[in-house]
Design an enzyme around this catalytic site. Structure first.
Site, PDB file in Angstrom:
ATOM      1  N   SER A   1       0.894  -1.087   0.296  1.00 18.46           N
ATOM      2  CA  SER A   1      -0.313   0.276   0.091  1.00 18.46           C
ATOM      3  C   SER A   1       0.789   0.785  -0.085  1.00 18.46           C
ATOM      4  O   SER A   1       0.243   2.577   0.273  1.00 18.46           O
ATOM      5  CB  SER A   1      -1.073  -0.067   1.291  1.00 18.46           C
ATOM      6  OG  SER A   1      -0.758  -0.221   2.574  1.00 18.46           O
TER       7      SER A   1
ATOM      8  N   HIS B   1      -3.209  -3.401  -6.435  1.00 17.12           N
ATOM      9  CA  HIS B   1      -2.887  -2.520  -4.664  1.00 17.12           C
ATOM     10  C   HIS B   1      -5.076  -2.758  -4.594  1.00 17.12           C
ATOM     11  O   HIS B   1      -5.635  -2.016  -4.876  1.00 17.12           O
ATOM     12  CB  HIS B   1      -2.631  -1.931  -4.578  1.00 17.12           C
ATOM     13  CG  HIS B   1      -3.352  -1.035  -3.011  1.00 17.12           C
ATOM     14  ND1 HIS B   1      -3.589   0.469  -2.850  1.00 17.12           N
ATOM     15  CD2 HIS B   1      -2.936  -2.033  -2.255  1.00 17.12           C
ATOM     16  CE1 HIS B   1      -3.790   1.248  -1.873  1.00 17.12           C
ATOM     17  NE2 HIS B   1      -3.618  -0.107  -1.252  1.00 17.12           N
TER      18      HIS B   1
ATOM     19  N   GLU C   1      -6.683  -0.962  -7.183  1.00 16.79           N
ATOM     20  CA  GLU C   1      -5.352  -0.169  -7.881  1.00 16.79           C
ATOM     21  C   GLU C   1      -4.040  -0.722  -9.080  1.00 16.79           C
ATOM     22  O   GLU C   1      -3.427  -1.489  -8.064  1.00 16.79           O
ATOM     23  CB  GLU C   1      -5.106   0.670  -6.965  1.00 16.79           C
ATOM     24  CG  GLU C   1      -5.720   2.039  -6.507  1.00 16.79           C
ATOM     25  CD  GLU C   1      -4.797   3.167  -6.073  1.00 16.79           C
ATOM     26  OE1 GLU C   1      -4.789   2.436  -4.868  1.00 16.79           O
ATOM     27  OE2 GLU C   1      -4.464   4.764  -5.974  1.00 16.79           O
TER      28      GLU C   1
ATOM     29  N   ASN D   1      -4.740   6.523  -1.665  1.00 18.26           N
ATOM     30  CA  ASN D   1      -4.193   6.690  -0.686  1.00 18.26           C
ATOM     31  C   ASN D   1      -3.868   8.356  -0.198  1.00 18.26           C
ATOM     32  O   ASN D   1      -3.811   9.156   0.240  1.00 18.26           O
ATOM     33  CB  ASN D   1      -3.098   5.791   0.205  1.00 18.26           C
ATOM     34  CG  ASN D   1      -3.857   4.287   0.667  1.00 18.26           C
ATOM     35  OD1 ASN D   1      -4.849   4.131   0.833  1.00 18.26           O
ATOM     36  ND2 ASN D   1      -3.103   3.241   0.863  1.00 18.26           N
TER      37      ASN D   1
END
Ligand code: NAI
Length: 282
Positions: free
Chosen positions: A119, A140, A152, A190
């Site tokens: 991540s 991801h 992702e 994120n």
């Protein structure tokens, strides 16, 4: 590129979910961890998750049993020699991921794709750990994997077009949505989400509003299903701090400075739901 046999390394929260997602979509999955206890916990998590899907009538018992039957647990990395795609979801430590890629280079043919569920680590750096860096890519997934639609797909600068296309096509076969991002700190989700949570924490730190009101405002005024502080508590404030530190160090931009209150909460051990106390009590 033929993608039929899947390997998943790491049977924790994410690895178990990823193995389940592939098995539910008809793939044969080999699941590996470093101890029998970890493998047993991973298989138990998968069993519980499948039972929940059956109870919610999202899946039949027959399909759930078939999915569970497609997962084989192993402690032996050498068993991965015939895999087409291997997803690693081990602890978020570069040295551990690097060692696994080195081992897989030795075990697998050059055509095997290596995907990392990292991540926050640089995919370009992870790819550089392989003798065939073009085969390395990020997949991801989001927690809980069975519920979340997005994967992702992170392209390292070395990733080949063929590997990228094969992974995007595989994500579609999982019934999920692939969106491709170039390798960059925090990727997209994120990078957008975590600074928003950090800013909500700054609103509390500066006494602009109470935690309850910050969350209520974002739910009522921005139509967010959950307030940013409750979401931070759910993710874990230590993880929120880790991501802010990656963004802050990576971009060297003060806009990503972690909130002093976020650091204090972590120092105090008030990490959110997992410790029973964060911005709210559980
Ligand atoms: P976890 O701690 O639940 O699971 C990690 C597993 O890896 C453990 O079972 C551990 O025994 C195993 N492991 C450690 N070294 C190993 C090795 N050499 N070979 C095989 N297995 C090994 O961690 P979690 O949360 O599943 O995270 C895994 C990865 O997924 C990390 O890279 C994390 O950043 C990423 N991630 C986590 C998300 C989350 O919400 N938890 C979301 C998206 C990505």
């Amino acid at each position: 590129m033929k993608i039929e046999k899947i390997g998943v390394i790491g049977a924790g929260v994410m690895g178990a979910g990823i193995a389940q997602a592939f098995a539910t979509s008809g793939y044969r999955v080999l699941l590996r961890d470093i101890s029998q206890g970890a493998l047993d916990r991973g298989l138990a998590t998968i069993g519980t998750s499948l039972s929940r899907l059956v109870a919610k009538e999202k899946m039949t018992q027959v399909d759930a049993d078939a999915a569970a039957g497609r997962i084989t647990a192993t402690l032996t990395l050498e068993d991965f020699h015939d895999r087409d795609l291997i997803v690693e979801a081990v602890v978020e430590k570069f040295e551990v991921k690097k060692a696994i890629i080195g081992d897989l280079d030795r075990i697998c043919p050059a055509r095997t794709i290596f995907a990392s569920n990292t991540s926050s680590l640089s995919l370009t750096r992870i790819a550089a750990a392989s003798n065939h860096p073009g085969r390395v890519i990020g997949m991801h997934f989001f927690n809980p994997v069975a519920m979340m639609q997005l994967v992702e797909v992170i392209r390292a600068i070395q990733t080949t077009d063929a590997v990228n296309a094969a992974v995007v096509a595989t994500v579609a076969k999982l019934g999920k949505e692939a969106k491709v991002a170039r390798d960059s700190y925090g990727f997209v989700v994120n990078r957008v989400l975590i600074p928003m949570i950090n800013e909500a924490i700054n609103c509390v730190y500066e006494n602009v509003a109470t935690p309850e009101d910050v969350d209520a405002m974002m739910k009522l005024g921005a139509a967010h299903p959950m307030g940013p502080l409750a979401l931070g508590d759910l993710i874990g404030l230590d993880i929120v701090l880790d991501v802010m530190e990656v963004l802050h160090a990576g971009f060297a931009d003060p806009k990503y400075r972690p909130s002093p209150l976020l650091k204090q909460m972590c120092d105090a051990g008030y990490l959110g739901r997992k410790t029973g106390r964060g911005f709210f009590s559980y």
